[in-house]
Structure formats: C-alpha cells, structure tokens
Design a protein around this motif. Structure first.
Motif, PDB file in Angstrom:
ATOM      1  N   GLY A   1       1.398 -32.300 -18.539  1.00 35.43           N
ATOM      2  CA  GLY A   1       1.198 -32.682 -19.934  1.00 35.43           C
ATOM      3  C   GLY A   1      -0.137 -33.382 -20.138  1.00 35.43           C
ATOM      4  N   PHE A   2      -0.777 -33.100 -21.271  1.00 34.89           N
ATOM      5  CA  PHE A   2      -2.048 -33.755 -21.616  1.00 34.89           C
ATOM      6  C   PHE A   2      -2.284 -33.622 -23.108  1.00 34.89           C
ATOM      7  CE2 PHE A   2      -2.645 -29.436 -20.064  1.00 34.89           C
ATOM      8  CZ  PHE A   2      -3.396 -28.842 -21.061  1.00 34.89           C
ATOM      9  N   GLN A   3      -3.354 -34.236 -23.584  1.00 35.40           N
ATOM     10  CA  GLN A   3      -3.725 -34.152 -25.002  1.00 35.40           C
ATOM     11  C   GLN A   3      -5.047 -33.400 -25.128  1.00 35.40           C
ATOM     12  OE1 GLN A   3      -0.533 -36.285 -26.383  1.00 35.40           O
ATOM     13  NE2 GLN A   3      -2.205 -35.829 -27.805  1.00 35.40           N
ATOM     14  N   VAL A   4      -5.229 -32.753 -26.278  1.00 27.75           N
ATOM     15  CA  VAL A   4      -6.554 -32.215 -26.608  1.00 27.75           C
ATOM     16  C   VAL A   4      -7.078 -33.051 -27.768  1.00 27.75           C
ATOM     17  CG1 VAL A   4      -7.821 -30.225 -27.497  1.00 27.75           C
ATOM     18  CG2 VAL A   4      -5.993 -29.871 -25.845  1.00 27.75           C
ATOM     19  N   LYS A   5      -8.250 -33.632 -27.596  1.00 26.84           N
ATOM     20  CA  LYS A   5      -8.842 -34.454 -28.658  1.00 26.84           C
ATOM     21  C   LYS A   5     -10.319 -34.120 -28.794  1.00 26.84           C
ATOM     22  CE  LYS A   5      -8.959 -37.694 -31.736  1.00 26.84           C
ATOM     23  NZ  LYS A   5      -8.459 -37.339 -33.087  1.00 26.84           N
ATOM     24  N   ASP A   6     -10.722 -33.758 -29.989  1.00 25.04           N
ATOM     25  CA  ASP A   6     -12.109 -33.358 -30.261  1.00 25.04           C
ATOM     26  C   ASP A   6     -12.583 -32.310 -29.265  1.00 25.04           C
ATOM     27  OD1 ASP A   6     -12.129 -35.172 -32.355  1.00 25.04           O
ATOM     28  OD2 ASP A   6     -12.902 -36.804 -31.090  1.00 25.04           O
ATOM     29  N   GLY A   7     -11.710 -31.379 -28.941  1.00 25.19           N
ATOM     30  CA  GLY A   7     -12.080 -30.276 -28.058  1.00 25.19           C
ATOM     31  C   GLY A   7     -12.142 -30.649 -26.588  1.00 25.19           C
ATOM     32  N   LYS A   8     -11.709 -31.874 -26.263  1.00 23.76           N
ATOM     33  CA  LYS A   8     -11.698 -32.293 -24.855  1.00 23.76           C
ATOM     34  C   LYS A   8     -10.291 -32.697 -24.435  1.00 23.76           C
ATOM     35  CE  LYS A   8     -16.518 -33.390 -24.511  1.00 23.76           C
ATOM     36  NZ  LYS A   8     -17.543 -34.418 -24.524  1.00 23.76           N
ATOM     37  N   LEU A   9     -10.115 -32.899 -23.127  1.00 20.92           N
ATOM     38  CA  LEU A   9      -8.789 -33.207 -22.592  1.00 20.92           C
ATOM     39  C   LEU A   9      -8.621 -34.705 -22.354  1.00 20.92           C
ATOM     40  CD1 LEU A   9      -8.664 -30.377 -19.868  1.00 20.92           C
ATOM     41  CD2 LEU A   9      -7.707 -30.297 -22.179  1.00 20.92           C
ATOM     42  N   ILE A  10      -7.388 -35.177 -22.516  1.00 17.43           N
ATOM     43  CA  ILE A  10      -7.056 -36.572 -22.199  1.00 17.43           C
ATOM     44  C   ILE A  10      -5.760 -36.556 -21.394  1.00 17.43           C
ATOM     45  CG2 ILE A  10      -6.490 -38.859 -23.105  1.00 17.43           C
ATOM     46  CD1 ILE A  10      -9.050 -38.250 -24.360  1.00 17.43           C
TER      47      ILE A  10
ATOM     48  N   LYS B   1     -17.820 -27.639 -13.519  1.00 19.00           N
ATOM     49  CA  LYS B   1     -18.714 -28.734 -13.944  1.00 19.00           C
ATOM     50  C   LYS B   1     -20.045 -28.155 -14.408  1.00 19.00           C
ATOM     51  CE  LYS B   1     -17.341 -32.981 -11.651  1.00 19.00           C
ATOM     52  NZ  LYS B   1     -17.412 -33.737 -10.414  1.00 19.00           N
ATOM     53  N   ASP B   2     -20.538 -27.184 -13.643  1.00 20.73           N
ATOM     54  CA  ASP B   2     -21.789 -26.516 -14.032  1.00 20.73           C
ATOM     55  C   ASP B   2     -21.607 -25.791 -15.361  1.00 20.73           C
ATOM     56  OD1 ASP B   2     -22.969 -27.466 -11.770  1.00 20.73           O
ATOM     57  OD2 ASP B   2     -22.760 -25.600 -10.616  1.00 20.73           O
ATOM     58  N   GLY B   3     -20.403 -25.247 -15.563  1.00 22.23           N
ATOM     59  CA  GLY B   3     -20.085 -24.548 -16.812  1.00 22.23           C
ATOM     60  C   GLY B   3     -20.128 -25.486 -18.010  1.00 22.23           C
ATOM     61  N   VAL B   4     -19.714 -26.746 -17.788  1.00 19.06           N
ATOM     62  CA  VAL B   4     -19.779 -27.747 -18.865  1.00 19.06           C
ATOM     63  C   VAL B   4     -21.246 -28.064 -19.156  1.00 19.06           C
ATOM     64  CG1 VAL B   4     -19.224 -30.125 -19.524  1.00 19.06           C
ATOM     65  CG2 VAL B   4     -17.519 -28.732 -18.329  1.00 19.06           C
ATOM     66  N   LYS B   5     -22.022 -28.251 -18.082  1.00 22.21           N
ATOM     67  CA  LYS B   5     -23.457 -28.558 -18.250  1.00 22.21           C
ATOM     68  C   LYS B   5     -24.168 -27.437 -18.997  1.00 22.21           C
ATOM     69  CE  LYS B   5     -24.030 -31.383 -14.154  1.00 22.21           C
ATOM     70  NZ  LYS B   5     -24.112 -31.103 -12.728  1.00 22.21           N
ATOM     71  N   ALA B   6     -23.777 -26.199 -18.702  1.00 23.66           N
ATOM     72  CA  ALA B   6     -24.425 -25.040 -19.327  1.00 23.66           C
ATOM     73  C   ALA B   6     -23.912 -24.797 -20.754  1.00 23.66           C
ATOM     74  CB  ALA B   6     -24.187 -23.796 -18.477  1.00 23.66           C
ATOM     75  N   GLY B   7     -22.888 -25.578 -21.170  1.00 26.35           N
ATOM     76  CA  GLY B   7     -22.357 -25.430 -22.530  1.00 26.35           C
ATOM     77  C   GLY B   7     -21.357 -24.281 -22.689  1.00 26.35           C
ATOM     78  N   THR B   8     -20.901 -23.721 -21.575  1.00 24.60           N
ATOM     79  CA  THR B   8     -19.923 -22.624 -21.660  1.00 24.60           C
ATOM     80  C   THR B   8     -18.551 -23.148 -22.067  1.00 24.60           C
ATOM     81  OG1 THR B   8     -21.148 -21.567 -19.867  1.00 24.60           O
ATOM     82  CG2 THR B   8     -18.974 -20.650 -20.381  1.00 24.60           C
ATOM     83  N   ILE B   9     -18.163 -24.300 -21.476  1.00 27.22           N
ATOM     84  CA  ILE B   9     -16.885 -24.928 -21.846  1.00 27.22           C
ATOM     85  C   ILE B   9     -17.145 -26.400 -22.175  1.00 27.22           C
ATOM     86  CG2 ILE B   9     -15.354 -23.385 -20.544  1.00 27.22           C
ATOM     87  CD1 ILE B   9     -15.380 -25.441 -18.250  1.00 27.22           C
ATOM     88  N   ASN B  10     -16.161 -27.027 -22.848  1.00 25.55           N
ATOM     89  CA  ASN B  10     -16.293 -28.449 -23.208  1.00 25.55           C
ATOM     90  C   ASN B  10     -15.751 -29.359 -22.124  1.00 25.55           C
ATOM     91  OD1 ASN B  10     -17.292 -27.778 -25.683  1.00 25.55           O
ATOM     92  ND2 ASN B  10     -15.325 -28.007 -26.753  1.00 25.55           N
ATOM     93  N   ASP B  11     -14.633 -28.928 -21.536  1.00 27.27           N
ATOM     94  CA  ASP B  11     -13.911 -29.798 -20.613  1.00 27.27           C
ATOM     95  C   ASP B  11     -12.968 -28.925 -19.789  1.00 27.27           C
ATOM     96  OD1 ASP B  11     -13.039 -32.078 -19.371  1.00 27.27           O
ATOM     97  OD2 ASP B  11     -12.183 -33.010 -21.168  1.00 27.27           O
TER      98      ASP B  11
END
Ligand SMILES: [Mg+2]
Length: 397
Positions: free
Chosen positions: A297-306, A35-45
C-alpha cells in the motif's frame, strides 16, 4: 495536477536456487536504471518491489499507458537485472525477456503490465497486488468478491458512491475478445464467464461514477498474445485504487482471508491455495510455492509516491506491507494445511491440472511409445477366457 499514469511492469529475469527469489543485486541495478529514468524525465517516481521470483517496477509519470519511453525504461531495468543474473549464473536468467531487442511496447515481449491513468484525488491511496506461481485469471475470484459481493465489501451497501456498483471488463482469451458487464444488474452473467478461469480473465474494473473512473487493472499481456491458444501462465500483478467511492483497503485484502485454490504452483501444473505473504517472506520454497500474494500500500501525491519512509525521496519508498501483519498468520496456517493436503495427491487430479492446462507434459510421448501395447479390450477379454478354458491359467487355491 493533471492526469497521472501509474505503471506496474513485472518480469522474472532470474532467481537464486530455482524459482525462489531474485538476487538483491538484481533489484539494486533495476533501481539504478529507474533513477536515471527520473533524471531523464521519463518517469516522476518509482518503487522496486517483488513477489517470489518476479521483480515489479511501480512507476508514476504523465505519459499515459503503453508509452514507448516508459516501457523502454522498464525493459532496460529488466535487462540490467538479467545481466546480473547471467553473471551470477542464476536460474532462468533473462527468461521473461523473449526478444533480443525492445520494439515500441513491452506487450508481447515477455514482461506483464498493469497501467492506469486517473485524475488524482486529494488523497489517492493505492494497493499493488503482486502474485507469484499463478496466472491472471486467479484474480477473478478475489476481484468479484471485492467489487460485486456485499458480504465482502459493505461499502457496496452503505457508501452512496459505490451503491450503484461497478463495470467489469472481461477478456475471452480463446476468441481474443472483450466484454463490459455491469454489476449488480449483470452479476450472474459475469460469474457465468469468470468462473471459467481457463478462458476468461478480468482486465479492468471501472466505477460507475464518471468522476472516479478506473478502479482496478490486472496484467494480462500474455493472454492476448496468441488468439485461440492459451499462453497465459504468467504471474500476474494488479493495481487497485482505494477509498472515497472505491473499496477500502480492508475490503480489498479481505478475499485473501480465504485461501482459494488457484492454478500454477510447481511447474505451472498444479492447483494450490493462495498464501498471503509479506514481501520479504514471499520466497516460494514449499514445493516451489504455494502460490503467493503480496499486497503493498502507498499513496500517490502530485504524481509521486508516498509510503512509510521517514523522508519521501524519489525511488526510496517503503510501502505498507499488508500481509506482514500477524493477523494473517491464521490464514497462512489454513493455507498451509490445504497445501499439504492437496500435495498428498501427488501426480493425481485434482492436485494436477487437466491435461490441456498443464504447462508441459510427457503424455503424448508416453502415448506414442506405448501405442502398440494397447490391445483391443473386448478381444483381449475373449482371448483370456479361452485360455482359462484350456485350463492353462486356472489358479488352484
Ligand atoms: Mg514467478
């Protein structure tokens, strides 16, 4: 939307009561770090998952494969989980973190990684295959079935975008080399190699359609760690893109309807059947196994997961758990019949692996301790014959 990278990095950093499963608190702290990694912009999701005792971090970002920041983030998440394992006195706490400090890339440091970069299609369905108590080449058979067997994947026959076939990247772990082989035209050459799971492992599969690109990738980190020496007994993971010119979800899971024997299981030293499991039922509690396979199973949409969560929220995704379906009960039943059958051989082959494939063995010590007691066979025979003529050893009935 430009290119997106999907990074699946896994490690076993501790487990409750043997090699069964990580403590939920370990997964929770790993999630906090990401979560901190998302806040820091390292990952999207991201999504934190598991199979048996291995924690898997499924992350999206735009930094490409082998990215130092992304790998460092995964390292930090595993380190935090290992701290919890140490605090609770869990078994194998921190076992897959082979170094005291992170240096540049997770390769060679213990965790395994399957990463792929692609241009996102309008719909980008993915399956993450997570395995426990086996090794990367265990995926050779199911991947060959998925991408090269029309009796598994009807799409190879009836989908014009799959009809030309696929390109397999195979690693030779003994020579530390790789080869690209095309199917269907080089299918028999491919099978000649990958049937030997002691030496060859599929690393990547590509569509022959340039606009599709990467189709599948397997974690094989430990395989390339030491050229010439097989050190690949690492529970593998794979990422697989689905549909629209690639195999359907059902074609990807279909090979697991056959509980093929794979090496690993107890002490990494046995043959055992794949047991398809729901993530929450993947605890390896039957003779430390049998080897597990989980399909999420999941989807990737706009660089994020669903997934199937009510409201898609970063880091809070629920994947479709394919093997949770009761349709797989029959396969589990078959797998357990095989598991019980082969277990009854105890320490005899073919239940145990050949000596060179055992994760560890006492045979060299036993051999040297008893070396003097091995007599020359011919001389010993002659000796006992002479003794018999003297009448000393004749048994009267
Ligand atoms: Mg494991």
């Amino acid at each position: 939307m430009g290119k997106v990278t999907l990074s699946l990095i896994k490690a076993d950093v501790g487990s409750v009561a043997g090699h069964t499963r990580p403590h939920p608190k370990m997964m929770e702290v790993a999630k906090e770090v990401l979560k901190d990694g998302v806040k820091a912009g390292t990952i999207n999701d991201f999504m934190v998952a598991r199979c048996g005792d291995d924690i898997s971090l499924i992350m999206t970002h735009e930094k490409g494969e082998n990215n130092e920041q992304v790998h460092k983030l995964a390292w930090d998440a595993f380190s935090a989980a290992a701290e919890v394992a140490k605090k609770f006195g869990l078994y194998g706490a921190g076992q897959d973190l082979l170094s005291d400090a992170f240096s540049g890339n997770i390769r060679g440091l213990g965790p395994g990684a399957a990463e792929m970069t692609f241009e996102e299609r309008p719909s980008e369905p993915i399956i993450a295959l997570l395995a426990d108590k086996t090794e990367p080449s265990a995926f050779n058979l199911p991947l060959a079935r998925i991408y090269a067997d029309p009796f598994t994947t009807t799409g190879l026959v009836i989908d014009s975008r799959m009809h030309e076939g696929f390109i397999f990247e195979v690693v030779d772990v003994k020579e530390n080399k790789r080869i690209l082989l095309k199917t269907p035209e080089e299918l028999h050459d491919l099978l000649a190699f990958i049937g030997d799971i002691t030496r060859y492992a599929i690393k990547r599969i590509y569509s022959k359609q340039e606009n599709i690109g990467i189709a599948a990738v397997v974690s094989t980190e430990k395989l390339s760690l030491l050229a010439g020496k097989y050190v690949g007994k690492d529970d593998p993971v794979a990422l697989i893109r689905l549909q629209s010119g690639l195999p359907a979800a059902g074609e990807v899971t279909q090979p697991f309807a056959f509980p093929a024997l794979v090496s690993g299981w107890m002490r990494g030293s046995h043959w055992g059947p794949w047991l398809p499991s729901a993530m929450d039922y993947s605890n390896t509690t039957f003779y430390d196994g049998p080897p597990r396979i989980v399909a999420l199973g999941f989807q990737v949409k706009d660089g994020k997961l669903i997934g199937i969560e009510e409201e898609p929220k970063v880091g809070e995704h629920k994947p479709v758990d394919f093997f949770a379906d009761p349709a797989w009960d029959k396969v589990r039943h078959m797998a357990m019949e095989q598991a019980i059958y082969i277990r009854r051989h105890g320490p005899f082959m073919p239940a145990i692996l050949p000596p060179e494939e055992l994760e560890y063995t006492t045979l060299p010590q036993v051999r040297s301790r008893l070396a003097d007691r091995w007599e020359d066979y011919e001389a010993a025979q002659l000796h006992s014959l002479k003794e018999e003529y003297k009448g000393e050893h004749i048994v009267h009935e």
